[in-house]
Design an enzyme around this catalytic site. Structure first.
Site, PDB file in Angstrom:
ATOM      1  N   GLY A  32      10.795  11.836 -14.104  1.00 32.98           N
ATOM      2  CA  GLY A  32       9.682  11.980 -13.155  1.00 32.98           C
ATOM      3  C   GLY A  32       9.479  13.465 -12.868  1.00 32.98           C
ATOM      4  O   GLY A  32       9.894  14.329 -13.654  1.00 32.98           O
ATOM      5  N   ALA A  34      10.858  15.522 -10.742  1.00 31.88           N
ATOM      6  CA  ALA A  34      12.065  16.338 -10.603  1.00 31.88           C
ATOM      7  C   ALA A  34      12.747  16.543 -11.952  1.00 31.88           C
ATOM      8  O   ALA A  34      13.115  17.673 -12.307  1.00 31.88           O
ATOM      9  CB  ALA A  34      13.033  15.671  -9.614  1.00 31.88           C
ATOM     10  N   LYS A  53      14.737   5.508 -18.276  1.00 26.21           N
ATOM     11  CA  LYS A  53      15.121   4.137 -18.620  1.00 26.21           C
ATOM     12  C   LYS A  53      13.911   3.284 -18.983  1.00 26.21           C
ATOM     13  O   LYS A  53      14.056   2.247 -19.614  1.00 26.21           O
ATOM     14  CB  LYS A  53      15.952   3.498 -17.511  1.00 26.21           C
ATOM     15  N   GLY A  66      -1.355  10.280  -2.834  1.00 24.88           N
ATOM     16  CA  GLY A  66      -1.962  11.257  -1.919  1.00 24.88           C
ATOM     17  C   GLY A  66      -2.077  12.643  -2.524  1.00 24.88           C
ATOM     18  O   GLY A  66      -3.171  13.198  -2.663  1.00 24.88           O
ATOM     19  N   GLU A 132      -3.275  15.384   5.575  1.00 19.20           N
ATOM     20  CA  GLU A 132      -2.628  14.089   5.810  1.00 19.20           C
ATOM     21  C   GLU A 132      -1.888  14.108   7.138  1.00 19.20           C
ATOM     22  O   GLU A 132      -1.664  15.176   7.718  1.00 19.20           O
ATOM     23  CB  GLU A 132      -1.650  13.771   4.672  1.00 19.20           C
ATOM     24  N   ASP A 231      19.910   3.533  -9.167  1.00 15.04           N
ATOM     25  CA  ASP A 231      20.997   3.740 -10.147  1.00 15.04           C
ATOM     26  C   ASP A 231      21.721   5.069  -9.922  1.00 15.04           C
ATOM     27  O   ASP A 231      22.943   5.141 -10.015  1.00 15.04           O
ATOM     28  CB  ASP A 231      20.456   3.739 -11.589  1.00 15.04           C
ATOM     29  N   HIS A 252       6.335   2.429   4.663  1.00 15.32           N
ATOM     30  CA  HIS A 252       4.904   2.723   4.763  1.00 15.32           C
ATOM     31  C   HIS A 252       4.222   1.566   5.478  1.00 15.32           C
ATOM     32  O   HIS A 252       4.492   0.407   5.153  1.00 15.32           O
ATOM     33  CB  HIS A 252       4.297   2.921   3.365  1.00 15.32           C
ATOM     34  N   ARG A 298       3.886   7.258  10.976  1.00 13.65           N
ATOM     35  CA  ARG A 298       4.111   6.095  10.101  1.00 13.65           C
ATOM     36  C   ARG A 298       5.129   5.101  10.632  1.00 13.65           C
ATOM     37  O   ARG A 298       4.912   3.892  10.590  1.00 13.65           O
ATOM     38  CB  ARG A 298       4.681   6.576   8.772  1.00 13.65           C
ATOM     39  N   HIS A 357       9.319   2.573   1.271  1.00 12.99           N
ATOM     40  CA  HIS A 357       8.503   3.515   0.517  1.00 12.99           C
ATOM     41  C   HIS A 357       9.295   4.667  -0.075  1.00 12.99           C
ATOM     42  O   HIS A 357       9.114   5.025  -1.234  1.00 12.99           O
ATOM     43  CB  HIS A 357       7.431   4.063   1.470  1.00 12.99           C
ATOM     44  N   GLU A 381      14.009  12.486  -5.524  1.00 14.80           N
ATOM     45  CA  GLU A 381      14.242  11.457  -4.500  1.00 14.80           C
ATOM     46  C   GLU A 381      15.695  10.995  -4.455  1.00 14.80           C
ATOM     47  O   GLU A 381      16.169  10.527  -3.422  1.00 14.80           O
ATOM     48  CB  GLU A 381      13.288  10.275  -4.731  1.00 14.80           C
ATOM     49  N   ARG A 392      10.414  11.931   6.160  1.00 11.84           N
ATOM     50  CA  ARG A 392       9.729  12.825   5.220  1.00 11.84           C
ATOM     51  C   ARG A 392       8.290  13.053   5.647  1.00 11.84           C
ATOM     52  O   ARG A 392       7.571  12.100   5.992  1.00 11.84           O
ATOM     53  CB  ARG A 392       9.740  12.174   3.838  1.00 11.84           C
ATOM     54  N   SER A 397       7.363  15.172  -0.927  1.00 10.54           N
ATOM     55  CA  SER A 397       8.411  14.754  -1.865  1.00 10.54           C
ATOM     56  C   SER A 397       8.120  15.202  -3.288  1.00 10.54           C
ATOM     57  O   SER A 397       9.045  15.605  -4.010  1.00 10.54           O
ATOM     58  CB  SER A 397       8.640  13.246  -1.811  1.00 10.54           C
ATOM     59  N   LEU A 398       6.874  15.146  -3.731  1.00  8.16           N
ATOM     60  CA  LEU A 398       6.585  15.688  -5.066  1.00  8.16           C
ATOM     61  C   LEU A 398       6.915  17.172  -5.070  1.00  8.16           C
ATOM     62  O   LEU A 398       7.484  17.702  -6.025  1.00  8.16           O
ATOM     63  CB  LEU A 398       5.112  15.465  -5.420  1.00  8.16           C
TER      64      LEU A 398
END
Ligand SMILES: Cc1cc2nc3c(=O)[nH]c(=O)nc-3n(C[C@H](O)[C@H](O)[C@H](O)COP(=O)(O)OP(=O)(O)OC[C@H]3O[C@@H](n4cnc5c(N)ncnc54)[C@H](O)[C@@H]3O)c2cc1C
Length: 555
Positions: A32, A34, A53, A66, A132, A231, A252, A298, A357, A381, A392, A397-398
């Site tokens: 992903g 990261a 995987k 977002g 946001e 995992d 969320h 949230r 979420h 993550e 968060r 996070s991205l």
């Protein structure tokens, strides 16, 4: 019988010398944001293998809707982004880590634009920045309206594919990190993996970066794609790494609640544009419950939805988007999703329900992604860098994956290239667990029981009693699930989910307070003495140490 937390060191028996062997400098587990960003950085120093995987689309990154936070606008400042992040983190962030995240955001975002990422543009041609919940300024970079994750995954994937010294192995499942000893502190030397075509293999590496994403799938209701089974958390724990802040799971408030619609996320921006939550009798219930009404934080909105559902004996609440101007133009992805279920947001009420979420806690790292197991790094993550504290901030996070992925990649790549050829030479590794009774076990049933128990007892509303009851259930299921030996990913994932769920439950039971996204009915206030990181390591029933929040682990 081994207890849940002293679960055996490896999931399967093996002798490394008898398996096919692959060699690399830096192994990245996860493809992903990261993992890919880490691979790009590591490739400046070393040869790299990246494991996924699934395929390139089955990541949380590809599903992100977002955008990515970062200070790019003329009126915005780093100080403001830092303040917003600390505020969301409810007194539990490590400020030096937050300052690093914010300070390096501009460089990470600008390089994405240089690499060809297509972002939505303002009339003056510059990036159009969204705003946001929790952000004082418009600072969210986005693509295709609500398709930022897909574009980010594509751009990073293309970049990695263009690097001659990076190999990408899709559908290659990492079962365990390998270490010469089984005690914590034994260095990581690679991983044991499984590929449907090539079977079990050992990948030897001089440094390993865990970037395997979150654990949303341990909950019955989740926005996460099916591969988010925790995992990396379980693998790191088995290898002796320290995990931190595991009680903090962000829920969320609004996902589409329809049979057959996997809990698709309905972004907060819809409420920002005027949509309102209605209870079973059509009342806009948030108006009386919080000064910010439908735009309350949230965790508060999620909790009030759950309470309303319970009080009224209904299965969901409604989102009324009929007052949102130009809905189909502003939210094309959602409009298309609704159409698939014969819903029209300009006419119909949309059934919604909260869902797990984002995993805030994870494998504890320093500023360079280094864990306390030599040779092991973590990013994204699955890690806990201290930037999110107890909750968060939207779209951070991205950004965390990009900033700390790059840092971990450079550090791991440098370490690998600096390790002499014989410094981490493979040593025979033997996992000699005895094949146990392979008796009948309905894995799907174990999974769904676990996910229901986590949702009911370790979800949005927690209490000592519910957490104890979940702990007992998990322990019981572990007795006849963890001692089995499986030969495919669904079994290994279920074992990992049990361990990840148990770690969340144990930390939530220990944290006798409410803070950020962790709510305890029986202790509804934050407790100053608990403004600490709880650190969990294999073989200990209580947190190993508690680091006072703000005291960053030195690089
Ligand atoms: C619906 C949704 C919307 C979101 N929207 C936003 C947003 O707008 N902005 C934002 O900042 N964040 C958002 N998030 C959160 C964000 O997407 C994630 O936190 C982030 O993408 C995580 O990136 P990652 O690289 O750590 O993990 P992922 O992107 O999940 O990648 C994990 C990788 O690890 C691999 N992997 C896992 N286990 C194994 C194993 N055993 N062996 C081999 N490989 C393995 C997977 O195959 C995958 O390649 C959203 C999340 C969801 C679910």
């Amino acid at each position: 019988m081994e207890g849940l937390f002293d679960h055996r060191r490896y999931l399967i028996p093996f002798r490394s010398g008898l398996l096919p062997q692959i060699f690399t400098d830096t192994l990245v587990i996860g493809g992903g944001a990261a993992g890919l960003r880490a691979a790009i950085a590591a490739s400046a120093h070393a040869e790299v293998i990246v494991l996924l995987k699934g395929d390139a689309r089955s990541t949380n990154t590809a599903w992100a809707a977002g955008g990515i936070a970062g200070v790019l606008g003329p009126d915005d400042t780093d100080e403001s982004h830092v303040r917003d992040t600390l505020e969301a983190g409810a007194g539990a962030c490590d400020e030096p880590a937050v300052r690093r995240l914010v300070g390096e955001a501009g460089a990470r975002l600008r390089e994405l634009l240089d690499w060809g990422m297509r972002v939505d543009r303002a009339p003056d041609g510059g990036p159009s920045l969204g705003r946001e919940g929790g952000h004082a300024h418009a600072r969210i970079l986005h693509s295709g309206g609500d398709e930022t994750g897909r574009e980010l995954q594509h751009v990073l994937g293309e970049r990695v594919r263009g690097l001659a010294n990076v190999r990408l192995f899709e559908r290659c499942f990492a079962l365990d990190l390998i270490t010469p000893g089984s005690e914590p502190g034994s260095p990581v030397m690679g991983a044991i993996t499984h590929h449907p075509k090539y079977g079990l293999q050992v990948i030897w590496a001089r440094s390993v970066i865990l970037a395997s994403g979150g654990a949303g799938v341990v909950y019955r209701e989740t926005t996460n794609p099916p591969q988010a089974t925790g995992d990396g958390l379980a693998m790191a724990y088995r290898a002796g790494a320290t995990l931190a802040d595991m009680a903090y799971v962000q829920f969320h408030p609004t996902t589409l609640y329809l049979a057959g619609a996997s809990r698709a996320l309905i972004t907060e921006a819809v409420r920002g544009a005027g949509a309102r939550l209605l209870d079973g009798s059509g009342r806009a219930f948030m108006a009386d419950l919080h000064p910010l009404g439908d735009l309350a934080p949230r965790d508060i909105v999620a909790r009030e939805i759950v309470r309303t559902i319970r009080r009224q004996g209904v299965s969901h609440v409604w989102l009324d988007c009929r007052g949102v101007a130009d809905f189909p133009q502003r939210f094309p992805g959602l409009a298309a999703l609704f159409r698939r279920f014969a819903l029209d947001a300009t006419r119909d009420l949309i059934p919604v329900h909260p869902a797990a979420h984002y995993m805030v806690g994870g494998v504890r790292t320093d500023a360079d992604g280094r864990t306390d197991v030599p040779g092991l790094f973590a990013a994204g993550e699955t890690s806990c860098t201290g930037v999110h504290g107890a909750n968060r901030l939207a779209s951070n996070s991205l950004l965390e994956g990009l900033v700390f992925g790059a840092r971990a990649g450079h550090a791991a790549g440098r370490d690998a290239s600096g390790t002499p050829a014989n410094g981490r030479a493979p040593v025979p590794i033997v996992s000699d667990i005895r094949p146990s009774d392979l008796g009948e076990l309905d894995l799907a049933d174990v999974r769904s029981s676990l996910r229901s128990a986590m949702w009911k007892n370790v979800g949005i509303e927690r209490s000592a009693q519910r957490l104890a009851s979940a702990g007992e259930m998990l322990d019981f299921w572990a007795r006849y699930t963890l001692d089995k030996i499986f030969d495919d990913p669904s079994g290994w994932e279920t074992q990992n989910m049990l361990l990840a769920g148990a770690l969340i439950t144990r930390a939530a039971a220990w944290r006798r307070e409410s803070r950020g996204c962790h709510w305890r009915d029986d202790c509804p206030d934050p407790v100053d003495a608990l403004r600490v990181h709880d650190l969990w390591r294999r073989g200990r029933a209580e947190p190993a140490t508690q680091v006072v929040v703000g005291a960053e682990v030195p690089a």
